[in-house]
Motif scaffolding. Structure first.
Motif, mmCIF file in Angstrom:
data_model
loop_
_atom_site.group_PDB
_atom_site.id
_atom_site.type_symbol
_atom_site.label_atom_id
_atom_site.label_comp_id
_atom_site.label_asym_id
_atom_site.label_seq_id
_atom_site.Cartn_x
_atom_site.Cartn_y
_atom_site.Cartn_z
ATOM 1 N N ARG A 31 0.870 -1.167 -0.008
ATOM 2 C CA ARG A 31 -0.083 -0.138 -0.202
ATOM 3 C C ARG A 31 1.063 1.311 -0.137
ATOM 4 O O ARG A 31 0.519 2.341 -0.384
ATOM 5 C CB ARG A 31 -0.897 0.106 1.372
ATOM 6 C CG ARG A 31 -1.892 -1.147 1.198
ATOM 7 C CD ARG A 31 -3.217 -0.743 0.624
ATOM 8 N NE ARG A 31 -4.125 -1.698 1.027
ATOM 9 C CZ ARG A 31 -4.599 -2.755 0.126
ATOM 10 N NH1 ARG A 31 -4.497 -2.626 -1.300
ATOM 11 N NH2 ARG A 31 -5.493 -3.594 0.487
ATOM 12 N N HIS A 32 1.957 1.147 0.686
ATOM 13 C CA HIS A 32 2.806 2.490 0.866
ATOM 14 C C HIS A 32 4.299 1.957 0.935
ATOM 15 O O HIS A 32 4.767 1.016 1.459
ATOM 16 C CB HIS A 32 2.352 3.062 1.943
ATOM 17 C CG HIS A 32 2.814 4.281 2.171
ATOM 18 N ND1 HIS A 32 2.752 5.465 1.444
ATOM 19 C CD2 HIS A 32 3.676 4.823 3.250
ATOM 20 C CE1 HIS A 32 3.057 6.528 1.835
ATOM 21 N NE2 HIS A 32 3.903 6.267 2.773
ATOM 22 N N THR A 80 5.641 -3.081 -11.002
ATOM 23 C CA THR A 80 4.183 -3.232 -10.702
ATOM 24 C C THR A 80 3.499 -2.754 -12.286
ATOM 25 O O THR A 80 2.154 -2.523 -12.026
ATOM 26 C CB THR A 80 4.000 -2.187 -9.708
ATOM 27 O OG1 THR A 80 4.519 -0.773 -10.049
ATOM 28 C CG2 THR A 80 4.478 -2.422 -8.447
ATOM 29 N N PHE A 95 -0.115 -0.627 -12.929
ATOM 30 C CA PHE A 95 -0.982 -0.580 -11.865
ATOM 31 C C PHE A 95 -0.591 0.645 -10.927
ATOM 32 O O PHE A 95 0.589 0.998 -10.960
ATOM 33 C CB PHE A 95 -1.054 -1.506 -10.881
ATOM 34 C CG PHE A 95 -1.435 -2.896 -11.578
ATOM 35 C CD1 PHE A 95 -3.046 -2.911 -11.895
ATOM 36 C CD2 PHE A 95 -0.712 -3.629 -12.389
ATOM 37 C CE1 PHE A 95 -3.445 -4.107 -12.754
ATOM 38 C CE2 PHE A 95 -1.264 -4.908 -13.431
ATOM 39 C CZ PHE A 95 -2.821 -4.973 -13.250
ATOM 40 N N GLN A 96 -1.520 1.389 -10.285
ATOM 41 C CA GLN A 96 -1.408 2.763 -9.346
ATOM 42 C C GLN A 96 -0.063 2.475 -8.888
ATOM 43 O O GLN A 96 0.346 1.694 -8.029
ATOM 44 C CB GLN A 96 -2.233 2.245 -8.226
ATOM 45 C CG GLN A 96 -2.179 3.619 -7.090
ATOM 46 C CD GLN A 96 -2.788 4.576 -7.732
ATOM 47 O OE1 GLN A 96 -3.745 4.768 -8.397
ATOM 48 N NE2 GLN A 96 -2.372 5.965 -7.241
ATOM 49 N N PRO A 97 0.776 3.408 -9.467
ATOM 50 C CA PRO A 97 2.337 3.400 -8.951
ATOM 51 C C PRO A 97 2.506 3.755 -7.649
ATOM 52 O O PRO A 97 1.949 4.684 -7.318
ATOM 53 C CB PRO A 97 2.873 4.254 -10.148
ATOM 54 C CG PRO A 97 1.932 4.897 -10.931
ATOM 55 C CD PRO A 97 0.598 4.376 -10.420
ATOM 56 N N ARG A 127 4.971 8.549 -7.100
ATOM 57 C CA ARG A 127 4.185 9.618 -7.903
ATOM 58 C C ARG A 127 4.834 9.856 -9.140
ATOM 59 O O ARG A 127 3.905 10.153 -10.197
ATOM 60 C CB ARG A 127 4.171 10.797 -6.929
ATOM 61 C CG ARG A 127 3.192 10.830 -5.911
ATOM 62 C CD ARG A 127 3.170 12.299 -5.126
ATOM 63 N NE ARG A 127 2.323 13.056 -5.990
ATOM 64 C CZ ARG A 127 0.940 13.215 -5.878
ATOM 65 N NH1 ARG A 127 0.427 12.200 -4.912
ATOM 66 N NH2 ARG A 127 0.241 14.111 -6.495
ATOM 67 N N ARG A 172 3.173 8.372 -12.434
ATOM 68 C CA ARG A 172 1.793 8.669 -12.920
ATOM 69 C C ARG A 172 1.562 9.221 -14.083
ATOM 70 O O ARG A 172 0.732 8.754 -14.931
ATOM 71 C CB ARG A 172 0.840 9.562 -11.824
ATOM 72 C CG ARG A 172 0.997 8.658 -10.411
ATOM 73 C CD ARG A 172 -0.241 9.176 -9.769
ATOM 74 N NE ARG A 172 -0.188 8.633 -8.354
ATOM 75 C CZ ARG A 172 -0.330 9.021 -7.336
ATOM 76 N NH1 ARG A 172 -0.822 10.221 -7.317
ATOM 77 N NH2 ARG A 172 -0.306 8.440 -6.464
ATOM 78 N N LYS A 213 -9.045 4.628 -15.916
ATOM 79 C CA LYS A 213 -8.992 3.808 -14.979
ATOM 80 C C LYS A 213 -8.762 2.321 -15.505
ATOM 81 O O LYS A 213 -8.835 1.772 -16.392
ATOM 82 C CB LYS A 213 -10.428 3.812 -14.484
ATOM 83 C CG LYS A 213 -11.045 5.087 -13.871
ATOM 84 C CD LYS A 213 -10.777 5.233 -12.346
ATOM 85 C CE LYS A 213 -11.171 6.492 -11.674
ATOM 86 N NZ LYS A 213 -10.443 7.529 -12.053
ATOM 87 N N ASP A 248 0.940 -1.465 -20.064
ATOM 88 C CA ASP A 248 1.575 -0.168 -19.549
ATOM 89 C C ASP A 248 2.070 0.447 -20.833
ATOM 90 O O ASP A 248 3.072 0.406 -21.039
ATOM 91 C CB ASP A 248 2.653 -0.700 -18.472
ATOM 92 C CG ASP A 248 3.520 -1.704 -18.981
ATOM 93 O OD1 ASP A 248 3.287 -2.495 -19.931
ATOM 94 O OD2 ASP A 248 4.643 -1.753 -18.563
#
Ligand SMILES: Cc1cc2nc3c(=O)[nH]c(=O)nc-3n(C[C@H](O)[C@H](O)[C@H](O)COP(=O)(O)OP(=O)(O)OC[C@H]3O[C@@H](n4cnc5c(N)ncnc54)[C@H](O)[C@@H]3O)c2cc1C
Length: 464
Positions: A217-218, A244, A247-249, A252, A255, A319, A359
């Motif tokens: 998550r972080h 990854t 997916f949500q990198p 930051r 992005r 999305k 990607d």
């Protein structure tokens, strides 16, 4: 056959993942642990990184965290074309890094050779066949464009056979072909899910600890360690490699460099010996046509045909959603194109239909980098050609984390980043305009309109 009828019984899931060879899940991470290297992502990027980290230094303590299941995403549902190219084809490489192209081609071929050796050494049963790729033209303008890059590829040592209409149809018999090339060594065909599961097993056998269903998550940067926080535990690592994908990198800065683009594929039922003979295909090459909106297709071990490509869909807003993995409009179009290409297979049905997310970056080939004072490396942006190239990207991440310059890290291709995509809603508008223009180019002898020519000049693009 009517496409709707041919698709009626097709399962809505990726063919490769629908297999008895799928292993049981590995345990989630519970509690706190430490590692020298933590790898995030259990696709090809992460698996190769973990495996080669152990091969480089068996004493290294490596942990791999996968949010869902190893190989569930792009890595387990793709066409299975493992390409030597690191630059999404020689034309793109020449355009962007002309002075490095000979090195990039050499490193790409060596990468594919080594991939084949790992498959053999670890006994990975993934149907690996180095059969090369047939690039087929269905329109004269495509042939002209293909011939340009072949000349250079040959000068750089690639084995390309130029095939006229009769010879290409003798390889794969479609009335739509007017000529093409057989790139002999530049591509191997394989079962991607079995490769992912085989790499997972190889990692385990070298002592990599793998936790599935463990999303990170972080990332927390402390003076003592890089901490990866997951729902039920934490890894305190010396270094981190991010594989990854789209997916949500966790970083930051990635992005604006990546957009999710959906690509779709069908799988037929196994062909009888008689039906296969009507197509030929004795040399079992992968096939790709040379339109801007291209199809890719290949045989499986049991002589089905995987048929994919054409539509590369960006959903406005960018999305990633499970429902985007199914697109009936595209499946019908793909089935129609299949029957046009192989009218002799008009009675063949489809057993699977699926999509997956790619990607995509604006230079069509992966980019690499370091952050957190050299303690975190990333590689992403394979833009639909990562089956082979992720292995190279994994080596780049390990080189970067090692801190010593290498031939790979000295490349301009590795040091430079792609241009970012603009923010929404301009991003969606620009991408849809580009998709429309690409379709128009295919309808008008490949002629690129003002919009595409402007993007070309800026070194920006959109592709699957
Ligand atoms: C339909 C389709 C056809 C394709 N055909 C080809 C082809 O024929 N040849 C080719 O070269 N390429 C092809 N590609 C592209 C190729 O599959 C990809 O380039 C490659 O698999 C990318 O691997 P990856 O490991 O970087 O990403 P992925 O396979 O997407 O893996 C990323 C993994 O990271 C995990 N993850 C993400 N965030 C986190 C987190 N925070 N915590 C934990 N885990 C996380 C995800 O769950 C996922 O498992 C195709 C792709 C698609 C979708």
């Amino acid at each position: 056959m009517d496409p709707l009828k041919a698709l009626a019984d097709a399962e809505r899931k990726p063919y490769w993942l629908d297999s008895p060879a799928k292993p049981e899940p590995l345990p989630r991470l519970f509690g706190e642990t430490t590692a020298d290297l933590a790898v995030v992502g259990g696709g090809f990027s992460g698996l190769w990184t973990a495996l080669m980290a152990k091969e480089r230094d068996p004493s290294l303590d490596v942990v791999l965290l996968e949010g869902r299941r190893v190989g569930w995403a792009a890595s387990g549902r793709n066409g299975g074309f493992a390409m030597a190219t690191l630059t999404h084809g020689i034309a793109n490489g020449l355009e962007r890094w002309p002075e490095e192209i000979a090195t990039l081609e050499r490193l790409g071929t060596a990468n594919l050779d080594e991939l084949g050796r790992t498959v053999a050494d670890h006994g990975i049963d993934c149907g690996y066949e180095r059969t090369g790729e047939l690039h087929v033209a269905t329109e004269p303008w495509q042939l002209a464009e293909m011939n340009e890059s072949v000349e250079i590829a040959r000068e750089l040592g690639a084995r390309f056979d130029v095939l006229d209409r009769e010879r290409i149809r003798a390889e794969v018999n479609s009335p739509t072909y007017i000529g093409g090339h057989w790139e002999r060594d530049g591509c191997a065909m394989l079962d991607p899910a079995r490769l992912a599961w085989g790499l997972r097993q190889a990692c385990l056998s070298l002592g990599v600890r793998i936790h599935e269903r463990t999303p990170v998550r972080h990332v927390r940067d402390t003076p003592a360690s890089m901490d990866l926080l997951t729902p039920h535990g934490t890894v305190r690592a010396g270094k981190v490699a991010l594989g990854t994908g789209v997916f949500q990198p966790l970083l930051r800065r990635l992005r604006h460099l990546l957009v999710p683009v959906y690509d779709y594929a069908l799988m037929t039922e196994p062909l009888s010996a008689e039906r296969l003979a009507s197509v030929g295909w004795r040399n079992r090459q992968g096939v790709g046509d040379a339109a801007n909106q291209f199809h890719y297709y290949r045989l499986t071990a049991d002589n089905r045909i995987l048929w994919g490509g054409y539509d590369a869909v960006y959903y406005n807003g960018g999305k990633i959603k499970p429902e985007y993995e199914q697109r009936d409009e595209t499946f019908v179009k793909l089935a129609e194109h299949f029957y046009t290409t192989f009218p002799q297979l008009s009675e063949v049905r489809f057993t699977h239909r699926w999509g997956g997310v790619i990607d995509t970056c604006s230079r069509f080939s992966a980019f690499y980098g370091l952050s957190h004072g050299g303690r975190l490396a990333y590689a992403a942006g394979y833009t639909g050609l990562g089956v082979g190239a992720t292995r190279f990207g994994a080596n780049v991440m390990l080189d970067l984390l090692g801190g010593e310059p290498t031939e790979r890290t000295g490349l301009r291709m590795v040091r430079e980043k792609p241009l970012p995509f603009p923010p929404e809603p301009v991003r969606s508008a620009g991408i849809q305009m580009t998709r429309w223009s690409i379709a128009q180019a295919d309808l008008h002898q490949g002629r690129r309109n003002l919009w595409l020519r402007t993007l070309d000049r800026m070194g920006l693009g959109f592709d699957s």
